[in-house]
Design a protein around this motif. Structure first.
Motif, PDB file in Angstrom:
ATOM      1  N   ILE A   5       0.846  -1.201   0.000  1.00 47.37           N
ATOM      2  CA  ILE A   5       0.000   0.000   0.000  1.00 47.37           C
ATOM      3  C   ILE A   5       0.878   1.248   0.000  1.00 47.37           C
ATOM      4  O   ILE A   5       0.659   2.184  -0.765  1.00 47.37           O
ATOM      5  CB  ILE A   5      -0.955  -0.013   1.219  1.00 47.37           C
ATOM      6  N   LEU A   6       1.901   1.241   0.848  1.00 45.99           N
ATOM      7  CA  LEU A   6       2.809   2.391   0.931  1.00 45.99           C
ATOM      8  C   LEU A   6       3.550   2.625  -0.383  1.00 45.99           C
ATOM      9  O   LEU A   6       3.797   3.765  -0.774  1.00 45.99           O
ATOM     10  CB  LEU A   6       3.812   2.184   2.074  1.00 45.99           C
ATOM     11  N   SER A   7       3.893   1.536  -1.079  1.00 45.25           N
ATOM     12  CA  SER A   7       4.661   1.668  -2.329  1.00 45.25           C
ATOM     13  C   SER A   7       3.767   1.739  -3.568  1.00 45.25           C
ATOM     14  O   SER A   7       4.262   1.722  -4.694  1.00 45.25           O
ATOM     15  CB  SER A   7       5.638   0.498  -2.471  1.00 45.25           C
ATOM     16  N   GLY A   8       2.447   1.792  -3.372  1.00 42.38           N
ATOM     17  CA  GLY A   8       1.528   2.018  -4.485  1.00 42.38           C
ATOM     18  C   GLY A   8       1.105   0.790  -5.253  1.00 42.38           C
ATOM     19  O   GLY A   8       0.368   0.891  -6.231  1.00 42.38           O
ATOM     20  N   VAL A   9       1.539  -0.393  -4.815  1.00 45.50           N
ATOM     21  CA  VAL A   9       1.147  -1.625  -5.516  1.00 45.50           C
ATOM     22  C   VAL A   9      -0.333  -1.921  -5.271  1.00 45.50           C
ATOM     23  O   VAL A   9      -1.054  -2.342  -6.174  1.00 45.50           O
ATOM     24  CB  VAL A   9       2.022  -2.814  -5.051  1.00 45.50           C
ATOM     25  N   TYR A  10      -0.788  -1.727  -4.020  1.00 48.42           N
ATOM     26  CA  TYR A  10      -2.198  -1.902  -3.661  1.00 48.42           C
ATOM     27  C   TYR A  10      -2.809  -0.554  -3.287  1.00 48.42           C
ATOM     28  O   TYR A  10      -2.117   0.336  -2.776  1.00 48.42           O
ATOM     29  CB  TYR A  10      -2.358  -2.828  -2.451  1.00 48.42           C
ATOM     30  N   LYS A  11      -4.103  -0.424  -3.512  1.00 42.49           N
ATOM     31  CA  LYS A  11      -4.877   0.722  -3.029  1.00 42.49           C
ATOM     32  C   LYS A  11      -5.450   0.373  -1.665  1.00 42.49           C
ATOM     33  O   LYS A  11      -6.006  -0.710  -1.473  1.00 42.49           O
ATOM     34  CB  LYS A  11      -6.027   1.013  -3.996  1.00 42.49           C
ATOM     35  N   LYS A  12      -5.342   1.267  -0.705  1.00 45.04           N
ATOM     36  CA  LYS A  12      -5.945   1.032   0.618  1.00 45.04           C
ATOM     37  C   LYS A  12      -7.457   1.187   0.507  1.00 45.04           C
ATOM     38  O   LYS A  12      -7.968   1.922  -0.340  1.00 45.04           O
ATOM     39  CB  LYS A  12      -5.375   1.994   1.658  1.00 45.04           C
ATOM     40  N   ASP A  13      -8.176   0.490   1.396  1.00 44.88           N
ATOM     41  CA  ASP A  13      -9.634   0.595   1.449  1.00 44.88           C
ATOM     42  C   ASP A  13     -10.096   1.505   2.580  1.00 44.88           C
ATOM     43  O   ASP A  13     -11.289   1.794   2.700  1.00 44.88           O
ATOM     44  CB  ASP A  13     -10.263  -0.805   1.624  1.00 44.88           C
TER      45      ASP A  13
END
Length: 497
Positions: A50-58
């Motif tokens: 999430i921090l590195s932009g691979v996943y979007k936080k919900d």
């Protein structure tokens, strides 16, 4: 005290069937190294993705340099000064080292042409900083896994990031490479950079980190400065209970000789002879490059032998391929579960049963119910944390992937089980579960070979220990007589035992 450069508050992330993160907090200070601790599957890598932009936080908020930020993707994270060294290598084998380091960010000269001279000069500077002897013009595919990991680290350093996330960076490194990395980490701290460090190796945490943040089952447990905590307290925070008897040694009735290797020889190993009885764990120790994995792969048929004999339960077997090895009762769990052991795009069920489809088939057709029953029994027996047997295996944590790799071998019902680095990249809680499972197999009368680079693991779990050096057997010790010093002395020897 340095000011915080990053705050993540109440972070939530959901995947189909599972809440991976549920209200996780993190605070990182300038010029410091903070460890994120937790068992495999706790949510450490998810939080960093999430921090590195691979996943979007919900849900939740991210403050970077005091400003509320929405990280839109990996490129956005990089532009903001956040770099990640992934546990899974993200490199291209057919490109040079330099091309991998600057892929997509190649220095350009006149008319937009790539300035190859500058690219390789700059790449060589980063390699030198990490004490890597290879030239940046060499093909990446010619490097060992450990050397490729150093290239991945060089790639992150080349971004000149303010925050560098290191996810299990020493997992495949030699002691010398690890030493070089720690030196670089200290230099980065002195430059005011901030490091988020994820590792299952507790010794490393106490050596290089100032603080820890602990996550358990996707939830925030707490934050501690390293000087206020010891190993037992750290483990208790991670697993939610006191973990006693780290290497649960058991006695089992030693049965007849199950595996006998006589004068085995090829380009990797030189005239090696030994045996393993049913109900016995034989550990194989040695320095990196000693020939441990090559010995295992020769026994079960992946590498061709030039001479020598292999017997299983008194019967001579000719293993000319891995398929022959399985057919003759030898199963091998690879040290490289992602490269050799598992097919990451397939499900837990498909991975687990792929080597034993003949055992769940009748008249050239897979009995789906029988396959499902077998898979479900191993998921339960091995406490594999997965939403279902149909979950894609790359979505599982490293520890749970490792359990699936072991279950895949066990489903073939082998007489001989070879475990190559069975707890690599696995946290302390999952390690204990794997050790308990190995002991159960020992009680069932399996002949077990365990290859490990972790000396306490070899000493703690083995009944006998073989030591290899330069492809030769240089020592054999009963558990009672073995010690770290004795094993190391044999590991650097070139004389045969």
């Amino acid at each position: 005290m340095n000011k915080p450069i990053l705050k993540m508050t109440n972070i939530v992330k959901e995947f189909p069937g599972v809440k991976a993160l549920d209200g996780v907090n993190l605070e990182l200070y300038e010029g410091s190294v903070m460890a994120i601790m937790g068992e495999n599957g706790a949510g450490k890598s998810t939080l960093m993705k999430i921090l590195s932009g691979v996943y979007k936080k919900d849900g939740g908020e991210i403050y970077y340099k005091g400003k509320l930020e929405d990280i839109k993707g990996p490129k956005d994270a990089q532009e903001k000064g956040i770099a990640i060294i992934h546990q899974e290598l993200n490199l291209i084998h057919d490109l040079t080292i330099g091309e991998n380091i600057f892929l997509g960010r190649e220095p350009k000269g006149a008319f937009g042409k790539i300035n190859w001279t500058k690219l390789h000069e700059d790449a060589d500077k980063f390699l030198k900083k990490l004490n890597v002897k290879s030239s940046s013009k060499e093909l990446l595919g010619s490097l060992s896994i450990g050397q490729q990991q150093m290239v991945e680290i060089a790639k992150a350093l080349s971004l000149n990031a303010q925050i560098i996330i290191m996810d299990e960076p020493t997992d495949a490194l030699t002691d010398k490479e690890t030493e070089s990395l720690f030196k670089v980490i200290k230099e980065l701290k002195n430059e005011g950079k901030s490091i988020v460090y994820i590792s299952h190796r507790l010794k490393e945490i106490f050596e290089i980190c100032e603080s820890i943040t602990v996550i358990r089952d996707g939830k925030y447990v707490g934050y501690e400065k390293i000087e206020n905590i010891d190993e037992d307290k750290m483990i208790e925070m991670m697993v939610g209970r006191k973990l006693t008897d780290q290497f649960p040694k058991i006695k089992a009735d030693k049965k007849d000789i199950t595996l006998e290797v006589k004068n085995l020889k090829n380009e990797y190993v030189n005239d090696i002879s030994f045996n393993v009885a049913g109900g016995e764990i034989v550990g194989i120790a040695g320095l990196m490059g000693a020939g441990r994995t090559e010995l295992a792969k020769t026994i079960y048929g992946y590498f061709k032998k030039q001479s020598g004999e292999v017997y299983v339960k008194g019967n001579k077997v000719e293993n000319k391929s891995a398929k022959d090895g399985l057919k003759n009762g030898i199963a091998y769990v690879s040290e490289d579960r992602k490269g050799d052991g598992l097919i990451l795009g397939l499900s837990v069920k498909e991975n687990m049963s792929i080597s034993s489809l003949d055992k769940v088939s009748s008249v050239f057709k897979v009995n789906k119910q029988k396959e499902l029953n077998e898979v479900k029994s191993y998921i339960k027996k091995m406490n594999i944390k997965t939403p279902s047997e149909n979950q894609i295996i790359k979505n599982l944590s490293g520890g749970n992937q490792q359990k699936v790799a072991i279950a895949k071998a066990l489903m073939t019902n082998p007489d001989v089980l070879i475990l190559d680095e069975p707890t690599r990249g696995v946290d302390v809680g999952a390690k204990k579960e794997i050790y308990d499972l190995i002991n159960e197999l020992k009680k069932e009368g399996k002949a077990i070979i365990m290859i490990s680079s972790e000396m306490p693991e070899i000493l703690g779990m083995s009944d006998r220990i073989l030591v290899l050096s330069e492809g030769k057997l240089t020592g054999e010790f009963d558990r009672q007589e073995a010690s770290q010093e004795i094993i190391l002395k044999s590991a650097v020897s070139t004389k045969e035992a």
